[in-house]
Design a protein around this motif. Structure first.
Motif, PDB file in Angstrom:
ATOM      1  N   GLN A  90     -31.589   1.587 -30.907  1.00  0.00           N
ATOM      2  CA  GLN A  90     -32.530   1.502 -29.795  1.00  0.00           C
ATOM      3  C   GLN A  90     -33.698   0.586 -30.143  1.00  0.00           C
ATOM      4  N   LYS A  91     -34.272   0.771 -31.309  1.00  0.00           N
ATOM      5  CA  LYS A  91     -35.413  -0.052 -31.708  1.00  0.00           C
ATOM      6  C   LYS A  91     -35.005  -1.505 -31.921  1.00  0.00           C
ATOM      7  N   ILE A  92     -33.910  -1.709 -32.616  1.00  0.00           N
ATOM      8  CA  ILE A  92     -33.500  -3.076 -32.945  1.00  0.00           C
ATOM      9  C   ILE A  92     -33.134  -3.859 -31.689  1.00  0.00           C
ATOM     10  N   ILE A  93     -32.348  -3.241 -30.814  1.00  0.00           N
ATOM     11  CA  ILE A  93     -31.914  -3.955 -29.611  1.00  0.00           C
ATOM     12  C   ILE A  93     -33.074  -4.125 -28.631  1.00  0.00           C
ATOM     13  N   ALA A  94     -33.778  -3.038 -28.323  1.00  0.00           N
ATOM     14  CA  ALA A  94     -34.839  -3.107 -27.312  1.00  0.00           C
ATOM     15  C   ALA A  94     -36.064  -3.867 -27.808  1.00  0.00           C
ATOM     16  N   ASN A  95     -36.502  -3.592 -29.019  1.00  0.00           N
ATOM     17  CA  ASN A  95     -37.766  -4.157 -29.501  1.00  0.00           C
ATOM     18  C   ASN A  95     -37.635  -5.549 -30.095  1.00  0.00           C
ATOM     19  N   TYR A  96     -36.527  -5.839 -30.738  1.00  0.00           N
ATOM     20  CA  TYR A  96     -36.409  -7.110 -31.438  1.00  0.00           C
ATOM     21  C   TYR A  96     -35.516  -8.112 -30.723  1.00  0.00           C
ATOM     22  N   LEU A  97     -34.289  -7.723 -30.450  1.00  0.00           N
ATOM     23  CA  LEU A  97     -33.341  -8.694 -29.917  1.00  0.00           C
ATOM     24  C   LEU A  97     -33.621  -9.056 -28.461  1.00  0.00           C
ATOM     25  N   VAL A  98     -33.774  -8.073 -27.588  1.00  0.00           N
ATOM     26  CA  VAL A  98     -33.997  -8.370 -26.172  1.00  0.00           C
ATOM     27  C   VAL A  98     -35.284  -9.185 -25.995  1.00  0.00           C
ATOM     28  N   ARG A  99     -36.341  -8.755 -26.637  1.00  0.00           N
ATOM     29  CA  ARG A  99     -37.614  -9.489 -26.502  1.00  0.00           C
ATOM     30  C   ARG A  99     -37.576 -10.831 -27.223  1.00  0.00           C
ATOM     31  N   GLY A 100     -37.088 -10.826 -28.455  1.00  0.00           N
ATOM     32  CA  GLY A 100     -37.110 -12.040 -29.263  1.00  0.00           C
ATOM     33  C   GLY A 100     -36.240 -13.157 -28.732  1.00  0.00           C
ATOM     34  N   LEU A 101     -35.113 -12.795 -28.136  1.00  0.00           N
ATOM     35  CA  LEU A 101     -34.189 -13.800 -27.604  1.00  0.00           C
ATOM     36  C   LEU A 101     -34.416 -14.102 -26.125  1.00  0.00           C
ATOM     37  N   LYS A 102     -35.385 -13.402 -25.522  1.00  0.00           N
ATOM     38  CA  LYS A 102     -35.674 -13.556 -24.087  1.00  0.00           C
ATOM     39  C   LYS A 102     -34.413 -13.300 -23.253  1.00  0.00           C
ATOM     40  N   ILE A 103     -33.815 -12.143 -23.516  1.00  0.00           N
ATOM     41  CA  ILE A 103     -32.563 -11.762 -22.858  1.00  0.00           C
ATOM     42  C   ILE A 103     -32.816 -11.413 -21.391  1.00  0.00           C
ATOM     43  N   ASP A 104     -31.952 -11.922 -20.517  1.00  0.00           N
ATOM     44  CA  ASP A 104     -32.016 -11.609 -19.090  1.00  0.00           C
ATOM     45  C   ASP A 104     -31.085 -10.458 -18.722  1.00  0.00           C
ATOM     46  N   LEU A 105     -29.996 -10.306 -19.501  1.00  0.00           N
ATOM     47  CA  LEU A 105     -29.007  -9.273 -19.211  1.00  0.00           C
ATOM     48  C   LEU A 105     -28.477  -8.695 -20.512  1.00  0.00           C
ATOM     49  N   LEU A 106     -28.573  -7.381 -20.658  1.00  0.00           N
ATOM     50  CA  LEU A 106     -27.991  -6.648 -21.780  1.00  0.00           C
ATOM     51  C   LEU A 106     -26.730  -5.968 -21.273  1.00  0.00           C
ATOM     52  N   VAL A 107     -25.617  -6.187 -21.952  1.00  0.00           N
ATOM     53  CA  VAL A 107     -24.338  -5.589 -21.559  1.00  0.00           C
ATOM     54  C   VAL A 107     -23.911  -4.645 -22.670  1.00  0.00           C
ATOM     55  N   ILE A 108     -23.669  -3.380 -22.300  1.00  0.00           N
ATOM     56  CA  ILE A 108     -23.280  -2.355 -23.282  1.00  0.00           C
ATOM     57  C   ILE A 108     -22.210  -1.453 -22.692  1.00  0.00           C
ATOM     58  N   GLY A 109     -21.457  -0.807 -23.591  1.00  0.00           N
ATOM     59  CA  GLY A 109     -20.496   0.196 -23.158  1.00  0.00           C
ATOM     60  C   GLY A 109     -21.208   1.509 -22.870  1.00  0.00           C
ATOM     61  N   LYS A 110     -20.652   2.272 -21.945  1.00  0.00           N
ATOM     62  CA  LYS A 110     -21.291   3.540 -21.574  1.00  0.00           C
ATOM     63  C   LYS A 110     -21.223   4.554 -22.708  1.00  0.00           C
ATOM     64  N   HIS A 111     -20.097   4.613 -23.377  1.00  0.00           N
ATOM     65  CA  HIS A 111     -19.914   5.553 -24.486  1.00  0.00           C
ATOM     66  C   HIS A 111     -19.505   4.760 -25.710  1.00  0.00           C
TER      67      HIS A 111
END
Length: 144
Positions: free
Chosen positions: A94-115
């Protein structure tokens, strides 16, 4: 107003749903001509928040890290659409994806599996998907 998607991040964990999410992200990147980024986070909640990258050398022989690295490499090599970059990290997803990658890469869309991969924790991992849906600063596509 239509939001233009320039950067897509897909988070994988070796699960069937993550593979579906990866395939969907590739399709969307092709359709929108977006940059595609791929990440896999090996969970280790005992690491300090900033230690995920610094401690990587200590995990070279860890079977989870080896599996994650091989999964990233396989997807990178076998995908026709060019993946801009891959990220293997250790720590709290949660921290790595939300705080570092999404913000740092200026992501417009995050795609993840539900489970995720561990069926014993399906409810928990569904909660992780919901966390991203409400706590990242981009659109989130949850693939079932």
């Amino acid at each position: 107003m239509t939001l233009q998607i320039k950067n897509i991040l897909v988070a994988i964990d070796g699960s069937l749903n993550a593979n579906r999410a990866f395939n969907r992200a590739v399709q969307l990147a092709q359709q929108t001509k977006a940059n595609l980024y791929l990440t896999r986070v090996v969970e280790d909640y005992y690491l300090n928040e900033d230690d995920g990258i610094l401690q990587m050398v200590n995990y070279n022989d860890d079977s989870n890290v080896i599996e994650a690295r091989d999964d990233l490499n396989q997807k990178f090599m076998m995908t026709v659409y060019p993946i801009k970059d891959t990220f293997l990290r250790i720590g709290d997803p949660q921290k790595i994806i939300a705080n570092y990658l999404v913000r740092g890469l200026k992501i417009d869309l995050l795609v993840i599996g539900k489970h995720g991969k561990d069926n014993n924790h399906r409810a928990n991992l569904g909660k992780m998907a919901e966390f991203f849906k409400t706590n990242v600063h981009c659109q989130v596509l949850i693939v079932d």
